[in-house]
Write a protein that holds these residues in place. Structure first.
Motif, PDB file in Angstrom:
ATOM      1  N   GLY A  85     -12.253  97.829 -44.884  1.00 43.97           N
ATOM      2  CA  GLY A  85     -13.846  97.320 -44.097  1.00 43.97           C
ATOM      3  C   GLY A  85     -13.847  98.902 -44.002  1.00 43.97           C
ATOM      4  N   GLY A  86     -13.459  99.752 -44.298  1.00 45.98           N
ATOM      5  CA  GLY A  86     -13.756 101.421 -43.980  1.00 45.98           C
ATOM      6  C   GLY A  86     -13.073 101.688 -42.620  1.00 45.98           C
ATOM      7  N   ALA A  87     -12.302 100.843 -41.907  1.00 48.71           N
ATOM      8  CA  ALA A  87     -11.589 101.552 -40.778  1.00 48.71           C
ATOM      9  C   ALA A  87     -10.037 101.919 -42.485  1.00 48.71           C
ATOM     10  N   ASP A  88      -9.343 102.362 -41.419  1.00 46.12           N
ATOM     11  CA  ASP A  88      -8.268 103.141 -41.153  1.00 46.12           C
ATOM     12  C   ASP A  88      -6.947 101.663 -40.991  1.00 46.12           C
ATOM     13  N   VAL A  89      -5.947 101.502 -41.805  1.00 49.25           N
ATOM     14  CA  VAL A  89      -4.603 100.725 -41.403  1.00 49.25           C
ATOM     15  C   VAL A  89      -3.966 101.345 -41.327  1.00 49.25           C
ATOM     16  N   ASP A  90      -3.035 100.908 -39.853  1.00 47.68           N
ATOM     17  CA  ASP A  90      -1.535 101.397 -39.640  1.00 47.68           C
ATOM     18  C   ASP A  90      -0.893 100.461 -40.055  1.00 47.68           C
ATOM     19  N   ARG A  91      -1.136  98.931 -39.736  1.00 45.40           N
ATOM     20  CA  ARG A  91       0.093  98.150 -39.935  1.00 45.40           C
ATOM     21  C   ARG A  91      -0.435  96.286 -40.218  1.00 45.40           C
ATOM     22  N   LEU A  92      -0.056  95.653 -40.960  1.00 41.10           N
ATOM     23  CA  LEU A  92      -0.072  94.232 -40.563  1.00 41.10           C
ATOM     24  C   LEU A  92       1.226  93.494 -40.857  1.00 41.10           C
ATOM     25  N   GLY A  93       0.698  92.525 -40.145  1.00 43.60           N
ATOM     26  CA  GLY A  93       1.353  90.921 -40.256  1.00 43.60           C
ATOM     27  C   GLY A  93       0.657  90.294 -40.967  1.00 43.60           C
ATOM     28  N   TYR A  94       1.883  89.575 -41.778  1.00 41.06           N
ATOM     29  CA  TYR A  94       1.824  87.791 -42.290  1.00 41.06           C
ATOM     30  C   TYR A  94       2.654  87.032 -41.687  1.00 41.06           C
ATOM     31  N   SER A  95       1.424  85.710 -42.083  1.00 38.16           N
ATOM     32  CA  SER A  95       2.030  84.801 -40.841  1.00 38.16           C
ATOM     33  C   SER A  95       2.138  83.284 -41.530  1.00 38.16           C
ATOM     34  N   CYS A  96       2.451  82.678 -41.890  1.00 38.61           N
ATOM     35  CA  CYS A  96       1.767  81.064 -42.608  1.00 38.61           C
ATOM     36  C   CYS A  96       2.022  80.293 -42.295  1.00 38.61           C
ATOM     37  N   HIS A  97       1.840  78.584 -42.398  1.00 35.75           N
ATOM     38  CA  HIS A  97       1.787  77.447 -42.319  1.00 35.75           C
ATOM     39  C   HIS A  97       3.038  76.708 -43.051  1.00 35.75           C
ATOM     40  N   PRO A  98       3.673  76.351 -42.168  1.00 37.38           N
ATOM     41  CA  PRO A  98       5.291  75.518 -42.977  1.00 37.38           C
ATOM     42  C   PRO A  98       4.810  75.323 -43.458  1.00 37.38           C
ATOM     43  N   SER A  99       3.689  74.899 -45.051  1.00 37.08           N
ATOM     44  CA  SER A  99       3.390  74.125 -45.635  1.00 37.08           C
ATOM     45  C   SER A  99       3.317  75.305 -47.020  1.00 37.08           C
ATOM     46  N   ALA A 100       3.187  76.700 -46.539  1.00 37.46           N
ATOM     47  CA  ALA A 100       2.389  77.771 -47.818  1.00 37.46           C
ATOM     48  C   ALA A 100       3.348  77.416 -49.192  1.00 37.46           C
ATOM     49  N   GLU A 101       4.236  77.499 -48.670  1.00 34.88           N
ATOM     50  CA  GLU A 101       5.452  77.450 -50.023  1.00 34.88           C
ATOM     51  C   GLU A 101       5.272  76.142 -51.448  1.00 34.88           C
ATOM     52  N   ALA A 102       4.921  74.970 -50.823  1.00 34.34           N
ATOM     53  CA  ALA A 102       4.608  73.373 -51.086  1.00 34.34           C
ATOM     54  C   ALA A 102       2.847  73.763 -51.871  1.00 34.34           C
ATOM     55  N   GLU A 103       2.494  74.530 -51.202  1.00 33.85           N
ATOM     56  CA  GLU A 103       1.139  75.086 -51.537  1.00 33.85           C
ATOM     57  C   GLU A 103       1.366  75.692 -52.727  1.00 33.85           C
ATOM     58  N   MET A 104       1.851  76.520 -52.722  1.00 36.43           N
ATOM     59  CA  MET A 104       2.042  78.139 -53.694  1.00 36.43           C
ATOM     60  C   MET A 104       2.481  76.965 -55.241  1.00 36.43           C
ATOM     61  N   ARG A 105       3.178  76.410 -54.978  1.00 39.02           N
ATOM     62  CA  ARG A 105       3.592  75.547 -55.992  1.00 39.02           C
ATOM     63  C   ARG A 105       2.927  74.701 -56.776  1.00 39.02           C
ATOM     64  N   ARG A 106       1.988  73.752 -55.495  1.00 35.98           N
ATOM     65  CA  ARG A 106       0.649  73.193 -55.883  1.00 35.98           C
ATOM     66  C   ARG A 106       0.065  74.053 -57.063  1.00 35.98           C
ATOM     67  N   VAL A 107      -0.473  75.561 -56.469  1.00 32.27           N
ATOM     68  CA  VAL A 107      -1.438  76.104 -56.540  1.00 32.27           C
ATOM     69  C   VAL A 107      -0.885  76.001 -58.626  1.00 32.27           C
ATOM     70  N   ALA A 108       0.480  77.106 -58.438  1.00 31.06           N
ATOM     71  CA  ALA A 108       1.175  77.200 -59.836  1.00 31.06           C
ATOM     72  C   ALA A 108       1.880  76.057 -60.472  1.00 31.06           C
ATOM     73  N   GLU A 109       1.675  74.428 -59.989  1.00 28.90           N
ATOM     74  CA  GLU A 109       1.091  73.594 -60.737  1.00 28.90           C
ATOM     75  C   GLU A 109      -0.195  73.470 -61.525  1.00 28.90           C
TER      76      GLU A 109
END
Length: 153
Positions: free
Chosen positions: A56-80
């Motif tokens: 968005g026009g700004a310099d990024v130094d770093r980032l972090g990702y976090s997830c809900h405990p259901s993230a893997e199950a949701e990934m599987r649902r999308v894959a299905e």
């Protein structure tokens, strides 16, 4: 003579979802590529999402990702859903969580299909749906000290 569509290699594999994971450790292109190998696949499409140095026009130094405990199950649902819509021989998706630096791999997805066009389409559907539907959030820290949370992937 049977049509080529009748050949088993032209059909989806019986259990094509080979790898679904959310990890705090570095991601491996080789692991994902190996997971989707299939002798009946004429095309493998692989997408790699990396941490870029701007947003968005700004310099990024770093980032972090976090997830809900259901993230893997949701990934599987999308894959299905992807598997249901394309003749997928094999599919893999891994997403990183935790602190990442510019250049780090954030997500790697791959799909193998009998032909390249359907592999490209299925891979694009997979990454687009993961981005919009899986509860993974990105926290960006900008060079000017400001921060921003970005929803799902």
């Amino acid at each position: 003579m049977a049509s080529t569509d009748d050949h088993p290699g032209e059909q989806a594999a019986p259990d094509p979802i080979k790898l679904i994971a959310v990890r705090e450790t570095a991601l491996s292109l080789d692991e994902v590529f190996r997971a989707v190998g299939d002798d009946a696949a004429g095309g493998i499409a692989l997408f790699v999402g990396t941490v870029r140095n701007h947003d968005g026009g700004a310099d990024v130094d770093r980032l972090g990702y976090s997830c809900h405990p259901s993230a893997e199950a949701e990934m599987r649902r999308v894959a299905e859903k992807v598997v249901a819509g394309y003749p997928v021989r094999a599919l893999a998706a891994v997403h990183r969580i935790g602190d990442l630096a510019v250049g780090d791999l954030a997500v790697v997805v791959a799909v193998s299909c009998p032909h390249r066009a359907e592999a490209f389409e299925a891979c694009r559907k997979l990454i687009d749906d993961l981005k919009h539907e899986v509860p993974i959030w990105k926290h960006q820290t900008f060079s000017d000290g400001t921060e921003e949370w970005v929803g799902a992937c």
